[in-house]
Design an enzyme around this catalytic site. Structure first.
Site, PDB file in Angstrom:
ATOM      1  N   CYS A  86       0.972  -1.307  -0.079  1.00  0.00           N
ATOM      2  CA  CYS A  86      -0.096   0.044   0.175  1.00  0.00           C
ATOM      3  C   CYS A  86       0.792   1.262  -0.027  1.00  0.00           C
ATOM      4  CB  CYS A  86      -0.883   0.054   1.204  1.00  0.00           C
ATOM      5  SG  CYS A  86      -1.909  -1.580   1.118  1.00  0.00           S
ATOM      6  N   HIS A 331      -9.723   1.112  -2.664  1.00  0.00           N
ATOM      7  CA  HIS A 331      -8.353   0.800  -2.378  1.00  0.00           C
ATOM      8  C   HIS A 331      -7.511   0.225  -3.473  1.00  0.00           C
ATOM      9  CE1 HIS A 331      -4.655   0.352  -0.026  1.00  0.00           C
ATOM     10  NE2 HIS A 331      -5.034  -0.415   0.661  1.00  0.00           N
TER      11      HIS A 331
END
Length: 375
Positions: A86, A331
């Site tokens: 991420c 996401h």
């Protein structure tokens, strides 16, 4: 040592997995914002020294090299795809800034790209004849299984550890969607692609709806639900990082100066809290009080994680994720950090000279990254 500046920032809309970008390959996603930042600055492709993108799911092959070539960059311009999960999109911007401040480059395109929809299927190769390939969903993020939790389960543990109730998580998710609907990003931020010119996921969540959802991890008191976990998504984002020398050559209005950036590690068994350490280290090093931050973009992979990070860092609620966050958008792992930076760039354009902006994100394995800018 020269300073580094962000002079353009563009992204695609964010589409949930198997949505608008279900047939768009990762390098095709990456091409669109690269072309847009070149156009926004009027910079020639042959003036670019490097391209660095984050990506987590492609499976190798350096997809940003493909994206750069698709976007018309000359063969001589190198490209690097990095994987810090991420954090990758934000880490790519840090690496670009390091190249510029060291004098090794004058113009670097940095960002991230991710396609859950077109990610390769994963399987471990058989070790001997007669053994079948072993499919898997994700690689390990720590060498010890007991310290390598499922991310959703880890979010529930984080919520319990930090005392973040389900009610607070629901309210945070509802607010994220509300802000995304009331203050949507403009056309100067999002590059239309495959018929999508906005973020596809924001909706009018209600307290009644959220309260009916069963926990998918944890208990009724502090567990996480589908409303408080960001959906898997596809997107790409790109920013142009330049030196003072290049800045003087370009016709750009309000660049952001990168004041500092940092990465840190923390306990892999408690992923999500590392950005607190990273941001505090960053702010202390620059002698900046958290309440001085005018704009803060903090990743919302989970409502509990975002609440813990925002409160742990100490940013004001009025500065936080003005157009919503990952809970409202989705996401796209390797692109999410770069999307935070793009959002930060556009929100900072509304601020007075000297205002400060912060982006921060957590990653599996106990990683955290943070970026501090001023206009």
């Amino acid at each position: 040592m020269t300073a580094a500046y962000l002079v353009a920032a563009r992204r695609t809309g964010v589409a949930p997995r198997n949505g608008a970008f279900k047939a768009v390959e990762a390098d095709e996603l990456g091409e669109a914002p690269i072309r847009a930042v070149l156009s926004d600055c009027g910079i020639a492709p042959d003036a670019i020294d490097d391209v660095i993108f984050g990506n987590a799911l492609y499976g190798g092959g350096n997809p940003v090299r493909l994206a750069a070539l698709r976007a018309g960059l000359p063969d001589r311009v190198p490209a690097l795809t990095i994987d810090s999960q991420c954090c990758g999109g934000l880490d790519a911007i840090m690496m670009a800034a390091d190249r510029v401040t060291s004098g090794g480059a004058d113009a670097v395109i940095a960002g991230g790209v991710e396609s859950f929809s077109r990610a390769p299927l994963r399987a471990r190769r058989p070790r001997h004849a007669g053994e079948a390939p072993q499919p898997y969903d994700r690689p390990p993020f720590a060498p010890w299984p007991e310290r390598d939790p499922d991310m959703i389960a880890a979010a529930a543990v984080l919520a319990e550890t930090f005392g973040i109730s389900r009610t607070r998580q629901d309210a945070f998710a509802i607010a994220s969607h509300r802000k995304a609907i009331e203050n949507p990003p403009g056309s100067g931020e999002i590059v239309p692609l495959a018929g999508l010119s906005r973020d596809a996921f924001p909706r009018a969540l209600t307290e009644a709806l959220c309260s009916r959802l069963p926990p998918i991890a944890g208990d009724e008191v502090s567990g996480v639900t589908r409303a408080t976990v960001a959906v898997e998504a596809d997107a790409a984002a790109a920013l142009l990082v330049v030196s003072e020398t290049m800045l003087r050559r370009l016709n750009v209005g309000r660049p952001l100066r990168i004041m500092a950036a940092t990465r840190c590690g923390d306990d892999p068994a408690m992923p999500g809290a590392a950005p607190i350490r990273a941001a505090k280290k960053l702010l202390a090093g620059q002698r900046v009080a958290p309440e001085a931050i005018a704009v803060a973009e903090i990743m919302e992979a989970f409502a509990a994680q975002a609440i813990a990070c925002a409160e742990g860092i100490g940013v004001a609620s009025s500065a936080l994720n003005r157009s919503g966050g990952g809970l409202a958008r989705g996401h796209p792992i390797g692109a999410s950090g770069a999307i935070l930076a793009v959002r930060l760039w556009h929100e900072m354009q509304k601020e007075e000279p000297g205002a400060l902006g912060l982006a921060a994100i957590a990653a599996a394995g106990g990683l955290g990254s943070a970026l501090l800018v001023t206009i």
